[in-house]
Write an enzyme that holds these catalytic residues in place. Structure first.
Site, PDB file in Angstrom:
ATOM      1  N   ARG A  67      11.010   5.871  -0.517  1.00  0.00           N
ATOM      2  CA  ARG A  67      10.594   7.058   0.063  1.00  0.00           C
ATOM      3  C   ARG A  67      11.384   8.308  -0.087  1.00  0.00           C
ATOM      4  O   ARG A  67      12.804   8.076  -0.472  1.00  0.00           O
ATOM      5  CB  ARG A  67      10.660   7.157   1.848  1.00  0.00           C
ATOM      6  CG  ARG A  67       9.556   6.172   2.318  1.00  0.00           C
ATOM      7  CD  ARG A  67       9.615   5.870   3.925  1.00  0.00           C
ATOM      8  NE  ARG A  67      10.840   5.145   4.262  1.00  0.00           N
ATOM      9  CZ  ARG A  67      12.096   5.729   4.827  1.00  0.00           C
ATOM     10  NH1 ARG A  67      12.431   6.841   4.902  1.00  0.00           N
ATOM     11  NH2 ARG A  67      13.093   4.755   5.002  1.00  0.00           N
ATOM     12  N   TYR A 195       4.355   5.212  -3.950  1.00  0.00           N
ATOM     13  CA  TYR A 195       5.195   4.317  -3.175  1.00  0.00           C
ATOM     14  C   TYR A 195       4.667   4.167  -1.654  1.00  0.00           C
ATOM     15  O   TYR A 195       4.340   5.283  -0.967  1.00  0.00           O
ATOM     16  CB  TYR A 195       6.713   4.769  -3.222  1.00  0.00           C
ATOM     17  CG  TYR A 195       7.542   3.998  -2.398  1.00  0.00           C
ATOM     18  CD1 TYR A 195       7.568   2.535  -2.379  1.00  0.00           C
ATOM     19  CD2 TYR A 195       7.887   4.480  -0.998  1.00  0.00           C
ATOM     20  CE1 TYR A 195       8.510   1.893  -1.860  1.00  0.00           C
ATOM     21  CE2 TYR A 195       8.473   3.563  -0.094  1.00  0.00           C
ATOM     22  CZ  TYR A 195       8.725   2.276  -0.515  1.00  0.00           C
ATOM     23  OH  TYR A 195       9.563   1.449   0.477  1.00  0.00           O
ATOM     24  N   LYS A 204       4.322   5.011   7.991  1.00  0.00           N
ATOM     25  CA  LYS A 204       5.329   6.093   8.647  1.00  0.00           C
ATOM     26  C   LYS A 204       4.607   7.430   8.753  1.00  0.00           C
ATOM     27  O   LYS A 204       4.904   7.812   9.844  1.00  0.00           O
ATOM     28  CB  LYS A 204       6.442   6.214   7.568  1.00  0.00           C
ATOM     29  CG  LYS A 204       7.131   4.991   7.011  1.00  0.00           C
ATOM     30  CD  LYS A 204       7.791   4.501   8.097  1.00  0.00           C
ATOM     31  CE  LYS A 204       8.716   3.178   7.511  1.00  0.00           C
ATOM     32  NZ  LYS A 204       9.144   2.087   8.636  1.00  0.00           N
ATOM     33  N   HIS A 224      10.272   3.085  15.820  1.00  0.00           N
ATOM     34  CA  HIS A 224      10.568   2.147  14.430  1.00  0.00           C
ATOM     35  C   HIS A 224      11.185   0.841  15.026  1.00  0.00           C
ATOM     36  O   HIS A 224      12.288   0.629  14.789  1.00  0.00           O
ATOM     37  CB  HIS A 224      11.502   3.031  13.344  1.00  0.00           C
ATOM     38  CG  HIS A 224      11.483   2.590  12.231  1.00  0.00           C
ATOM     39  ND1 HIS A 224      12.743   2.700  11.570  1.00  0.00           N
ATOM     40  CD2 HIS A 224      10.794   1.538  11.504  1.00  0.00           C
ATOM     41  CE1 HIS A 224      12.660   2.136  10.146  1.00  0.00           C
ATOM     42  NE2 HIS A 224      11.444   1.505  10.065  1.00  0.00           N
ATOM     43  N   SER A 246      15.826   1.118   8.199  1.00  0.00           N
ATOM     44  CA  SER A 246      15.020   0.482   7.173  1.00  0.00           C
ATOM     45  C   SER A 246      16.083  -0.442   6.563  1.00  0.00           C
ATOM     46  O   SER A 246      17.167  -0.238   6.217  1.00  0.00           O
ATOM     47  CB  SER A 246      14.708   1.634   6.033  1.00  0.00           C
ATOM     48  OG  SER A 246      13.821   2.543   6.819  1.00  0.00           O
ATOM     49  N   CYS A 248      17.545  -3.128   7.268  1.00  0.00           N
ATOM     50  CA  CYS A 248      18.515  -3.543   8.175  1.00  0.00           C
ATOM     51  C   CYS A 248      18.356  -4.859   8.789  1.00  0.00           C
ATOM     52  O   CYS A 248      18.733  -5.367   9.920  1.00  0.00           O
ATOM     53  CB  CYS A 248      18.890  -2.769   9.453  1.00  0.00           C
ATOM     54  SG  CYS A 248      19.919  -1.423   8.725  1.00  0.00           S
ATOM     55  N   ASP A 273       7.943  -3.651  12.340  1.00  0.00           N
ATOM     56  CA  ASP A 273       8.505  -2.225  11.588  1.00  0.00           C
ATOM     57  C   ASP A 273       7.974  -1.147  12.908  1.00  0.00           C
ATOM     58  O   ASP A 273       8.855  -0.355  12.987  1.00  0.00           O
ATOM     59  CB  ASP A 273       7.656  -1.892  10.487  1.00  0.00           C
ATOM     60  CG  ASP A 273       8.393  -0.830   9.635  1.00  0.00           C
ATOM     61  OD1 ASP A 273       9.793  -0.539   9.646  1.00  0.00           O
ATOM     62  OD2 ASP A 273       7.653   0.140   9.152  1.00  0.00           O
ATOM     63  N   ARG A 365       9.193  -4.651  -2.775  1.00  0.00           N
ATOM     64  CA  ARG A 365       8.606  -5.061  -1.623  1.00  0.00           C
ATOM     65  C   ARG A 365       7.766  -6.124  -1.818  1.00  0.00           C
ATOM     66  O   ARG A 365       7.169  -6.568  -2.855  1.00  0.00           O
ATOM     67  CB  ARG A 365       8.127  -4.010  -1.369  1.00  0.00           C
ATOM     68  CG  ARG A 365       8.913  -2.521  -0.887  1.00  0.00           C
ATOM     69  CD  ARG A 365       9.529  -2.716   0.446  1.00  0.00           C
ATOM     70  NE  ARG A 365      10.439  -1.897   1.156  1.00  0.00           N
ATOM     71  CZ  ARG A 365      10.606  -1.424   2.100  1.00  0.00           C
ATOM     72  NH1 ARG A 365      10.098  -1.845   3.133  1.00  0.00           N
ATOM     73  NH2 ARG A 365      11.463  -0.446   2.293  1.00  0.00           N
TER      74      ARG A 365
HETATM   75  C1  OXD Z   1      10.966   1.587   5.781  1.00  0.00           C
HETATM   76  C2  OXD Z   1      10.053   0.794   5.760  1.00  0.00           C
HETATM   77  O1  OXD Z   1      11.483   2.310   4.809  1.00  0.00           O
HETATM   78  O2  OXD Z   1       9.492  -0.019   6.667  1.00  0.00           O
HETATM   79  O3  OXD Z   1      11.614   1.572   6.780  1.00  0.00           O
HETATM   80  O4  OXD Z   1       9.394   0.623   4.692  1.00  0.00           O
HETATM   81 MN    MN Z   2      10.578   0.757   8.258  1.00  0.00          MN
END
Ligand code: OXD
Ligand code: MN
Length: 582
Positions: A67, A195, A204, A224, A246, A248, A273, A365
């Site tokens: 991002r 992306y 998001k 989130h 993100s 974590c 998420d 990913r």
């Molecule tokens: C992030 C995702 O970047 O969930 O938080 O992709």
């Molecule tokens: Mn996320």
């Protein structure tokens, strides 16, 4: 045919001038056609279909792997509405600048129209969006991440109430990349990136940035957060949400398998998420996961860290920017298998273990359907959602923040969320490992003024009679040598066990200036491979460190001026006072 959708799609097509326009229905036959076309144009590389049935690899432009927060804008009419933590552009200017980039951007390409539903069909939580895009990769991802096609149009009926998402890869040039949100128009325009977080507009952009604004006006929360159900040996299931920045470990926690020593415990996955939370008729907060798939970080995912994900990933998965092995399977750093002798790295260049660079991009990913996850909860598509007993607020902090502590109240819990800070990861472009403020893990995702957002959290106390208990957690403490103090992963269930005990009125705890902290005995056990000394360190309050933290919080809060809610000020004062006293 819904007139307003058709009119809007015609308008977008007029601007982008695609060679043709295809409406997606979400069918299996359509999936086959799209996969074939994606392989033909080089968007996807088929993987070994014996070993990884239905799986494909996508390599993105090397400049388009995460991002891009500095190119992400909230385009509210009034700049103050976006607040000091968002980039802002005036709507007229944004439409004008981006129209020029979209003009003719789809020439020679197909424009796909993707109707999608966020949330289970027929749920009062659910919202419809329509995204147009010139990326087949995006369509195939949206097909997994949302409920796509006819189901969405049926939910919409003749209504014009849908999020309008315009997306074009255009020339993928970062100099001409913008991700703009127009909350007052329920509209998102994203150009110049393929992306996930920039281009899958359901995620998001809609389910957090736009939805947070809608939630504020309609009285609910878009967060989130992961959602899990934790079953204790007596068969009772407690539902928990968790906000973490993100990368974590939200996906790992969402799919946790209990350690062998915790017989009779079980964790059910509902979301990894995003959570939408509404007050139910019983005065509790109920949550749904608006998504239908997982877009998880590959590196570090293994049978040790996340066996459920590894099983899910074996089929019908799109991998992005991982390494390709000679037998047509994939690999990333932290994979079960040792590094391959030879492979192609995420850019498609020859790679060996002697190579200086990583084989997989650190933000590589996987996209995979949620329903295929072995731990998926039977309740995950319940249109009513599930009742939430606890909210975890977590981040990546090597120092200071204890393993877990409980807030004194909802207002104090809101303060714990508002003061969340974390060491940055590869999910966004920029330096990795720097501590930055990330309130409720929503810094990059809150579509309006963060101070008003805290005010909205605080206002939940008036709307709900039984709010969840709030806990701060940190799995990431390290010693001076940088070694993790807490084993994490499946052992995190010990922390959840204490959280659940607290929700039920039990769980041993000590009152400290920062909140209720468990006694070491309440977390540890003979089977836990952590010494008493380390466990004690993980559960100690460093008063001096917290006094410094309060000072750095003050700098952050000052940015919000008079908009800072009184409840947050009160909590700041309370914490300062408690830290001063013995
Ligand atoms: C992030 C995702 O970047 O969930 O938080 O992709
Ligand atoms: Mn996320």
């Amino acid at each position: 045919m819904n007139q307003s959708t058709q009119r809007w799609v015609d308008e977008m097509a007029k601007m982008c001038r695609p060679a043709d326009v295809v409406w997606c229905d979400g069918s299996e036959a359509e999936r086959e056609r799209l996969l074939e076309a994606a392989v033909r144009v080089g968007d996807l590389i088929p993987l070994n279909q014996q070993k990884l049935p239905g799986c494909f690899l996508h390599r993105s432009d090397p400049d388009d792997v995460a991002r891009t927060e500095h190119l992400t804008f909230i385009c509210s009419r009034d700049k103050a509405e976006a607040g000091p933590t968002n980039n802002w552009m005036a709507p007229a200017e944004a439409y004008d600048r981006l129209s020029k980039l979209f003009a003719g951007s789809m020439e020679g390409r197909t424009m796909y129209v993707i109707p999608f539903l966020m949330g289970p069909p027929g749920s009062p939580f659910s919202k419809v969006g329509i995204q147009v895009t010139d990326s087949i990769y995006v369509v195939l991802n949206m097909r997994m991440m949302t409920r796509m096609g006819t189901v969405a149009l049926e939910q919409l009926g003749t209504s014009g109430d849908f999020t309008r998402g315009l997306h074009s890869k255009a020339d993928l040039n970062v100099k001409r990349r913008f991700i703009c949100h127009f909350p007052e128009d329920n509209t998102i325009w994203s150009v110049g990136s393929g992306y996930g977080g920039n281009a899958l507009l359901s995620k998001k952009c809609m389910s957090l940035r736009i939805a947070s604004v809608v939630g504020q006006s309609e009285g609910w929360l878009a967060e989130h957060m992961l959602i899990i159900g934790v079953e204790s040996p007596d068969g009772d299931v407690t539902y928990i949400c968790g906000a973490f920045p993100s990368a974590c470990g939200k996906t790992n926690l969402a799919m946790l398998i209990p350690p062998a020593s915790m017989n009779g415990w079980r964790v059910y996955t509902l979301g990894d998420d995003i959570a939408w939370l509404r007050v139910g008729p019983d005065g509790r907060l109920w949550a749904i996961n608006p998504e239908a798939g997982f877009f998880g970080v590959a590196p570090g995912t293994s049978s040790k860290t996340n066996p459920n994900a590894m099983e899910t990933l074996g089929k019908n998965t799109i991998y992005t920017n991982v390494a390709l092995r000679p037998d047509g399977t994939v690999w990333w750093e932290g994979h079960d298998d040792p590094p391959p002798q030879t492979a192609l790295d995420w850019r498609g260049r020859p790679w060996t273990p002697a190579s200086k660079e990583l084989a997989a991009h650190p933000n590589s990913r996987f996209t995979t359907p949620a329903r295929e996850c072995p731990s998926i909860s039977p309740e995950w598509e319940n249109p009513k959602g599930v009742p939430i007993s606890a909210i975890l607020i977590g981040s990546r902090r090597q120092r200071l923040v204890p393993l877990v502590f409980q807030s004194f109240s909802w207002q104090h819990g809101t303060f714990l969320g508002a003061t969340l800070a974390s060491e940055t990861t590869a999910a966004t472009t920029g330096a990795v490992g720097v501590v930055r403020r990330d309130p409720m893990a929503m810094l990059p995702f809150c579509g309006y003024n963060m101070a008003d957002y805290w005010g909205h959290w605080l206002s939940m106390e008036k709307r709900a009679s039984h709010l969840p208990k709030v806990f701060r957690v940190n799995w990431f403490r390290t010693n001076e040598k940088g070694k993790f103090l807490w084993p994490g992963f499946s052992e995190n269930l010990r922390v959840l066990k204490w959280v659940i005990e607290r929700c039920k009125g039990g769980g041993e705890a000590e009152e400290t200036p920062i909140g209720y902290i468990p006694t070491p005995a309440a977390i540890g056990g003979n089977e836990l491979n952590v010494s008493d000394r380390v466990l004690k360190e993980l559960l100690t309050v460093d008063r001096e460190g917290w006094r410094n933290a309060v000072r750095s919080q003050a700098e952050f809060f000052e940015k919000f001026g008079d908009r800072l809610p009184a409840g947050i000020r009160e909590e700041r004062e309370g914490l300062t006072r408690r830290l001063k006293s013995k």
